[in-house]
Design a protein around this motif. Structure first.
Motif, PDB file in Angstrom:
ATOM      1  N   HIS A 107      -0.695  92.875  20.817  1.00 40.48           N
ATOM      2  CA  HIS A 107      -0.772  93.918  19.788  1.00 40.48           C
ATOM      3  C   HIS A 107       0.443  93.929  18.853  1.00 40.48           C
ATOM      4  O   HIS A 107       0.356  94.416  17.723  1.00 40.48           O
ATOM      5  N   SER A 108       1.557  93.381  19.308  1.00 36.33           N
ATOM      6  CA  SER A 108       2.769  93.451  18.479  1.00 36.33           C
ATOM      7  C   SER A 108       2.639  92.638  17.197  1.00 36.33           C
ATOM      8  O   SER A 108       3.446  92.807  16.282  1.00 36.33           O
TER       9      SER A 108
ATOM     10  N   TYR B  17      -1.143  99.035  13.867  1.00 37.10           N
ATOM     11  CA  TYR B  17      -0.326  99.091  15.081  1.00 37.10           C
ATOM     12  C   TYR B  17      -0.478 100.430  15.818  1.00 37.10           C
ATOM     13  O   TYR B  17      -0.596 100.472  17.047  1.00 37.10           O
TER      14      TYR B  17
ATOM     15  N   THR C 164       3.195  97.539  22.822  1.00 35.56           N
ATOM     16  CA  THR C 164       2.508  98.586  22.052  1.00 35.56           C
ATOM     17  C   THR C 164       3.445  99.804  22.028  1.00 35.56           C
ATOM     18  O   THR C 164       4.468  99.797  22.717  1.00 35.56           O
TER      19      THR C 164
ATOM     20  N   PHE D  14      -4.184 102.079  20.312  1.00 30.98           N
ATOM     21  CA  PHE D  14      -3.503 100.837  20.703  1.00 30.98           C
ATOM     22  C   PHE D  14      -3.685 100.667  22.202  1.00 30.98           C
ATOM     23  O   PHE D  14      -3.926 101.647  22.921  1.00 30.98           O
TER      24      PHE D  14
END
Ligand SMILES: [Zn+2]
Length: 225
Positions: free
Chosen positions: A109-110, A119, A159, A135
């Motif tokens: 996710h970064s 994000y 996250t 997220f």
């Protein structure tokens, strides 16, 4: 990036330039919430009477790391919950999660950082924005499994929070922090790490009575050539 209700980082320049005595001088003031950018959650963040930042022993923050890669599952699902099965799959390939490990959850996710919509799920701020957060996070069932069946020193995720965006009760925080297991949040570059056999050094700013703090976390990976 900061939690939607947290004060964002602010740098005030006090001095920056040549002085009349002939030397250059720069100095700033800064203001920030504890829980922003890459940071640590101290146990007291969700567990009464537990360790604040300066009380976390260094043994919890420096040691061998493992990476659980769930990015294939999480990449198309911003509400993904890391499951017990994700840990079992890692253990099938690598053996049991070693005692005292620092466990890093790679959701992929970064890669969305610092695009707020992607994000965090929203670019709105304030308490109204909390229900708009999306997220991945760690499922409370998997958090319980970890504390009951394995002995880990710390956990980290790429996250904004160890509980997923849609969490209402922050159960994974409560489960982990109640066992004095600190959480590292908004970490990044996990794609550059192997699944195991690396060292983590994760040193927070030492804030007395802090519930969290900015964190400088690095991994040392052995060259295998
Ligand atoms: Zn936090």
């Amino acid at each position: 990036m900061y939690w939607v209700t947290a004060k964002e980082f602010k740098l005030d320049i006090v001095a920056k330039g040549d002085t009349d005595k002939g030397f250059f001088y720069a100095a700033n003031n800064f203001e920030t919430a504890e829980h922003g950018g890459t940071h640590i959650d101290a146990p007291i963040h969700f567990s009464k009477g537990k360790q604040s930042v300066e009380e976390i022993p260094l043994e919890k923050l420096i040691g061998h790391g493992i990476k659980i890669d769930v990015s294939a599952n999480a990449s198309n699902n911003p509400d993904y919950l890391v499951s017990i099965e994700d840990f079992s799959n890692w253990e099938k390939e690598n053996g049991l999660i070693p005692e005292g490990a620092i466990v890093l959850l790679d959701t992929g996710h970064s890669k969305h950082y610092p695009d707020k919509i992607k994000y965090l799920g929203t670019d709105k701020r304030g308490s109204e924005a909390i229900k708009l957060l999306h997220f991945p996070g760690l499922s409370p069932e998997a958090a319980t499994w970890l504390v009951e069946n394995r002995t880990i020193n710390a956990i980290g995720i790429d996250t904004p929070s160890i509980d997923f965006g849609q969490s209402e009760y922050f159960k994974s925080h409560v489960i982990l922090l109640s066992e004095n297991i600190p959480a590292f949040e908004n970490i990044t570059n996990l794609d550059q790490l192997p699944q195991k056999d690396f060292e983590i050094i994760a040193l927070p700013m030492k804030i007395k009575d802090g519930s969290g703090a900015p964190l400088r976390i690095i991994a040392k990976v052995e060259e295998t050539i």
